[in-house]
Scaffold this active site. Sequence first.
Site, PDB file in Angstrom:
ATOM      1  N   SER A  42       0.858  -1.153  -0.013  1.00 55.46           N
ATOM      2  CA  SER A  42      -0.021   0.038   0.130  1.00 55.46           C
ATOM      3  C   SER A  42       0.672   1.162  -0.137  1.00 55.46           C
ATOM      4  O   SER A  42       0.262   2.517  -0.351  1.00 55.46           O
ATOM      5  CB  SER A  42      -0.877   0.024   0.983  1.00 55.46           C
ATOM      6  OG  SER A  42      -0.226  -0.217   2.383  1.00 55.46           O
ATOM      7  N   ASP A 346      -3.150   7.868   8.388  1.00 55.22           N
ATOM      8  CA  ASP A 346      -4.049   7.152   9.093  1.00 55.22           C
ATOM      9  C   ASP A 346      -3.673   6.010  10.142  1.00 55.22           C
ATOM     10  O   ASP A 346      -4.398   5.291  10.389  1.00 55.22           O
ATOM     11  CB  ASP A 346      -4.862   6.327   7.797  1.00 55.22           C
ATOM     12  CG  ASP A 346      -4.093   5.267   6.996  1.00 55.22           C
ATOM     13  OD1 ASP A 346      -2.784   5.153   7.460  1.00 55.22           O
ATOM     14  OD2 ASP A 346      -4.476   4.631   6.135  1.00 55.22           O
ATOM     15  N   HIS A 349      -0.399   4.521   7.173  1.00 56.11           N
ATOM     16  CA  HIS A 349       0.298   4.986   5.601  1.00 56.11           C
ATOM     17  C   HIS A 349       0.762   6.585   5.914  1.00 56.11           C
ATOM     18  O   HIS A 349       0.111   7.069   6.882  1.00 56.11           O
ATOM     19  CB  HIS A 349      -0.657   4.905   4.740  1.00 56.11           C
ATOM     20  CG  HIS A 349      -1.035   3.732   4.477  1.00 56.11           C
ATOM     21  ND1 HIS A 349      -2.417   3.162   5.049  1.00 56.11           N
ATOM     22  CD2 HIS A 349      -0.809   2.350   4.026  1.00 56.11           C
ATOM     23  CE1 HIS A 349      -2.688   1.880   4.789  1.00 56.11           C
ATOM     24  NE2 HIS A 349      -1.556   1.586   4.198  1.00 56.11           N
TER      25      HIS A 349
END
Length: 366
Positions: A42, A346, A349
């Site tokens: 991610s 968050d 990330h």
Amino acid sequence: MALLPRLLLVALLLVAVTGEADAGGAGHGQARYDRVFSFGDSLTDTGNSAILPVTAGGPFTNPPYGQTHFGRPNGRASDGRLVIDFIVESLGLPPPTPYLAGKTAVDFLHGANFAVGGATALDPAFLQSRGITSFVPVSLSNQTSWFNGVLQLLDSTGNGQRKIMASSLLYLGEIGFNDYSFVAVFGNGTVGLAQSLVPHIVGAIRSVLTDAIGVGARTMVVAGMIPMGCEPELLALLPGGAGDYYDRASGCIARFNQLAQLHNRALKRMLCQLRRDHPGAAIHYADLYRLIAAVVSSPRKYGFGDMPLAACCGGGGGPYNFNFTFFCGTPAAIACADPSESVSWDGIHYTEAANRFVAHAILRGL
Ligand SMILES: *[C@@H]1O[C@H](CO)[C@@H](O)[C@H](O)[C@H]1NC(C)=O
Ligand SMILES: *[C@@H]1O[C@H](CO)[C@@H](O)[C@H](O)[C@H]1NC(C)=O
Ligand SMILES: *[C@@H]1O[C@H](CO)[C@@H](O)[C@H](O)[C@H]1NC(C)=O
């Protein structure tokens, strides 16, 4: 994705590229590469997991993801651009097509991004044999076979492929965080099993690189592990006592940072060996650990705010502002007023601001 927003996205990025080039673009006005192929999880995914059925519709597809740069959620797990976005921009290239968003050779003329949020370095079957369940059925071996498929699509001859790879940059973003953190979270924070994965994960990274070198790759950037112990998610989920539990200067969990450093030492040894075996290849190591740890230890020095261990977007307050009940992108979450003051977007990330800082440091070494 509808056509109009897509065109808009391209237009926005072109504006950003021109802006950067005018400002000197970190010394990279000329594109020295025709395309970028990228791999990872991610931290590098620019849209694959938003398409993959098991992860489509996840929290990162809701506002306020994307609010800082794109003005809307765009499949990236950040408020804006990722490290890979800043790299392709400063090379004067359009963003590489997320692999799952493309079909034809034309779609991949400027490269492809194979990174998928939630991807592991190791195959699910291997992880399962160690009692670890991964949630996203994508590992580095999937990404490698996707890469070989795209290369075949672009040119089916060995000579043609070598020519393509000679003018391509390969970016192997951080990978392995998911393998390690699944073990850590489900093992109640123990790191013994995670440590035993290090040689296997470094071996999987090596396979990607040797495969790419085999088809003609010449320039590679390989990202190391981030300081896992500074992740708000892990800090909040696996709270501990004082003393040897925390890295004193930064407030991070010492044993997770030590795991990351163990990974990085093994990775760097492997890269040294690869350079010796392939003297024609330029293999750069991107020291994400050093860069992020520096910001976390001295945030003001690098233009960040005083709470580098707190998630910007989320809720629950406290030093980490992380609680799954308030996960960013869910109705109960709120974002901080100025994400550029935060390192973590968050809790898992990074913010666009942190990504920009990392990317510019990588580009100085390219
Ligand atoms: C990744 O590879 C495995 C093993 O070949 C396969 O089962 C899985 O479906 C692949 N994942 C995707 C998303 O294609
Ligand atoms: C983690 O801790 C819980 C509660 O103490 C326990 O029930 C569980 O078996 C532990 N899991 C592992 C993998 O050690
Ligand atoms: C997360 O928030 C919920 C709802 O306020 C609360 O019940 C729970 O205890 C919190 N969890 C942690 C780990 O703080």
